[in-house]
Structures are given as structure tokens and as C-alpha cells.
Design an enzyme around this catalytic site. Structure first.
Site, mmCIF file in Angstrom:
data_model
loop_
_atom_site.group_PDB
_atom_site.id
_atom_site.type_symbol
_atom_site.label_atom_id
_atom_site.label_comp_id
_atom_site.label_asym_id
_atom_site.label_seq_id
_atom_site.Cartn_x
_atom_site.Cartn_y
_atom_site.Cartn_z
ATOM 1 N N ARG A 105 16.351 -2.705 7.641
ATOM 2 C CA ARG A 105 15.619 -1.533 7.735
ATOM 3 C C ARG A 105 16.461 -0.616 8.754
ATOM 4 N NH1 ARG A 105 10.109 0.170 7.908
ATOM 5 N NH2 ARG A 105 9.480 1.627 9.690
ATOM 6 N N HIS A 132 11.896 2.511 -0.338
ATOM 7 C CA HIS A 132 11.021 1.662 0.258
ATOM 8 C C HIS A 132 10.296 0.664 -0.533
ATOM 9 C CE1 HIS A 132 8.973 -0.050 3.613
ATOM 10 N NE2 HIS A 132 8.223 0.974 4.157
ATOM 11 N N GLN A 135 7.420 -1.947 0.377
ATOM 12 C CA GLN A 135 6.235 -1.313 0.669
ATOM 13 C C GLN A 135 5.426 -1.182 -0.719
ATOM 14 O OE1 GLN A 135 4.513 0.155 3.606
ATOM 15 N NE2 GLN A 135 3.000 0.176 2.004
ATOM 16 N N ASP A 228 1.438 10.100 3.775
ATOM 17 C CA ASP A 228 2.580 9.672 4.636
ATOM 18 C C ASP A 228 2.590 10.532 5.992
ATOM 19 O OD1 ASP A 228 4.320 7.851 5.787
ATOM 20 O OD2 ASP A 228 5.871 8.200 4.478
ATOM 21 N N CYS A 268 0.969 4.294 4.389
ATOM 22 C CA CYS A 268 1.510 3.260 4.691
ATOM 23 C C CYS A 268 1.769 3.085 6.283
ATOM 24 C CB CYS A 268 2.969 3.376 4.340
ATOM 25 S SG CYS A 268 3.787 4.963 4.576
ATOM 26 N N ARG A 313 1.194 -6.061 3.111
ATOM 27 C CA ARG A 313 2.939 -6.026 3.127
ATOM 28 C C ARG A 313 3.550 -7.518 3.336
ATOM 29 N NH1 ARG A 313 5.931 -2.047 5.511
ATOM 30 N NH2 ARG A 313 7.374 -3.106 4.583
#
Length: 333
Positions: A105, A132, A135, A228, A268, A313
Site C-alpha cells: 500500500r 484501488h 477496494q 470519498d 471507502c 474489505r
């Protein structure tokens, strides 16, 4: 089919493979809820490389690894020399010789691609500035849980149309046949190359792709609204500019009143919907606003599914790790 493969970006996988991952995630969630063991990675060791801090990604990979019988080892930005004193290639070869799988990440998509190229074990992209992908499996899993199908559903993303989440939603939705609308200021439209790619996938899947500055018209027939943070990690110097630019794209009651039919809210996380954080208090003091991309009323409302999405997730990351490193028998999909 999946065994030994990296999971670096959505376009590396077919519609059938992505749908399989969504369905397998739902299956593993059911096993977890019923207390049925599924230790497909028993005896393995997993490296978790984090340049960027995280709550959900770190927790999800850790719990997923433990549930699968693997031992996760966290390596933060102060623990690794990735690209600093040691090249990505050298680091990848060393870690690949010790670990059975590697999560990354961070900022650079090129870095995670290089890890995947040289490690010799599966590498999973926990987030980069470009994509991503983990996700996305959780997001479309949540959508399928709620509506029973994906094809033909409409997801509307409001906010910064150029960030990694918007990029991934646009492409993944187009691959899966989900209608995707990006509602954003013209200066934050996704890159044209990405839009063209999405439209090419949409021709095959039957998806409808729309990029617009409109909000009320965009959300009218939405099945899901997605937003987001307005300022991504590393862009803090653009805060005032983004706040002023994106205020009209806030998800609030006035906007959601335009929706006809049932819909859900996705985010998210973290979300800046109140001032119960140091960050929120600072924004209130500096800019005079206590709610940003979504109001507290909507965030806590009956359509909110962001915490279900957050839990997913873990289930979806577990599915990704299991199919790429668990020697599972999976018929061709």
C-alpha cells in the site's frame, strides 16, 4: 487460473474472474459468520508493506491472513528501505524468498508492478495513487449483497473524479456491466485515456458510462451513491481549493431527495461527516464547515452501507489471497 497471479489492477482480470471474486467473497463471508474454518493458506507467511497509513486495509489483510491460517508481518515506512537504500527489485527478491505473498500500500503503481515482476510470489495492491483494486471487490460485493445482481445497476460517484477510487470504479463497473456516472467539476474529470478505456469495456458489457458536472440529474435513478474524501493523501496543500470546488458535490438530503427508488450510500472511509475528530475540528476552524463530502444526516441514515462495505474489505481480501495463493481447485471461469 488464479494461482500464483498478482492482483495489481482490475484490468488484469476478466469480467468472469472479477465476478468470481465477488461471489467467492460472499461465500467466505458466509463461512466466517457460521464459524466454519477455511485455512487455505495454513503455514504461509505474508508480508504487509505500508508506505501509506491505513485502518481498514491493514486490519483487513491481518484478519484475512489469520483466518486463512497464514502469519502476517507488518512492515511500515520506517521498517523498509523500498526505493531508498535498496532498489524495489532487490527488496522484492529478498522478501519473495522469505514470504509466500506480499501486500503493498503506497504511492507508486510502478513500484507495486515492479514488486510483482521480481518477487516470485503473489503481490496484492492494497492501494496506489492510480488504482484501488482490493477496494473494488468489496464495493461490488456490497452492491451485489444489496441488490442480488450487478449488471444494469447504476452507481454514481460524486467528488474528486481523478483519484484512485474514481478510476477503479469507472473501469471495474464498465467491465462488470454496472452503469457508472462520475459527477465532478470539469477540472477534476477523469483522464480521457481512462474514460476511453471504460467505454471500450462498456461496449462489451452493456454498461453506460457518463462523466458530468451535473448532480441532481445524475443521481435521479441511482442505485448507489459513492463518495470519498475531497483531498487525497499527499495533496493536503490543495485543501482550500478542493473544499471550495467540491462543496456542490456534497451528498446531502437535498441531493438524495432527487433519487427515485431504493438506493444505498457507499464510502471507502474515513469520512468527514462531523467534527468528532481532530481533523474535523481543524477544518471547522479553518473553513467554517463541519461536514464535507457527506452530511452526518445521510451518513447515519437508513441507506448507509459504508460499515458493511468496510467489513467486506476483509472478506474480499481473503478471497483474493486465497485464490491466488491457496492452491484451490477453481474451474475455468
Amino acid at each position: 487460473m488464479f494461482q500464483g497471479r498478482n492482483f495489481l489492477k482490475e484490468i488484469d482480470f476478466t469480467k468472469e474472474e472479477l465476478n468470481y471474486l465477488v461471489d467467492f467473497s460472499i461465500h467466505l463471508k458466509d463461512l466466517k459468520k457460521r464459524g466454519i474454518p477455511h485455512q487455505y493458506l495454513k503455514g504461509q507467511n505474508i508480508a504487509l508493506l505500508f508506505e501509506k497509513t491505513s485502518t481498514r486495509t491493514r486490519a483487513a489483510f491481518t484478519v484475512a491472513a489469520n483466518d486463512l491460517g497464514a502469519a502476517p508481518e507488518f512492515l511500515g515506512s520506517n521498517d523498509i528501505q523500498l526505493g531508498k537504500k535498496e532498489s524495489v527489485e532487490d527488496t522484492a527478491k529478498v522478501l519473495g524468498s522469505m514470504f509466500d505473498g506480499i501486500e503493498f500500500r503506497g504511492f507508486s503503481q510502478e513500484m507495486v508492478e515492479d514488486l510483482g515482476k521480481y518477487a516470485g510470489v503473489p503481490v496484492w495492491n492494497g492501494l496506489t495513487d492510480a488504482w484501488h483494486p482490493t477496494q473494488m471487490i468489496a464495493d461490488f460485493m456490497t452492491l451485489k449483497e444489496e441488490f442480488g445482481e450487478l449488471k444494469g445497476k447504476k452507481l454514481v460517484y460524486l467528488g474528486d473524479g481523478r483519484n484512485n477510487v474514481a478510476n477503479s470504479l469507472l473501469i471495474t463497473g464498465a467491465i462488470l456491466g454496472v452503469n457508472i456516472t462520475i459527477s465532478t467539476p470539469e477540472s477534476l474529470f477523469p483522464e480521457q485515456e481512462l474514460v476511453d478505456m471504460a467505454k471500450k469495456y462498456a461496449e462489451e458489457s452493456g454498461s453506460v458510462i457518463e462523466i458530468t458536472t451535473e448532480t441532481a440529474e445524475a443521481v435521479k435513478d441511482a442505485d448507489a451513491l459513492y463518495t470519498d474524501v475531497w483531498v487525497s493523501m499527499g495533496e493536503e496543500d490543495k485543501f482550500e481549493e478542493r473544499v471550495n470546488l467540491l462543496k456542490p458535490y456534497q451528498i446531502n438530503k437535498e441531493l438524495t431527495n432527487h433519487i427515485e427508488g431504493d438506493w444505498i450510500l457507499l464510502h471507502c472511509l474515513p469520512a468527514f461527516h462531523d467534527t468528532e475528530t481532530l481533523y474535523g475540528k481543524d477544518i471547522l476552524e479553518r473553513f467554517g464547515i463541519g461536514e464535507m463530502e457527506v452530511t452526518d444526516e445521510v451518513f447515519r441514515g437508513p441507506q448507509a452501507r459504508q460499515f458493511q462495505q468496510a467489513e467486506n474489505r476483509m472478506h474480499s481480501i481473503k478471497a483474493i489471497m486465497a485464490v491466488t495463493n491457496g492452491n484451490l481447485f477453481i474451474p475455468k471461469v
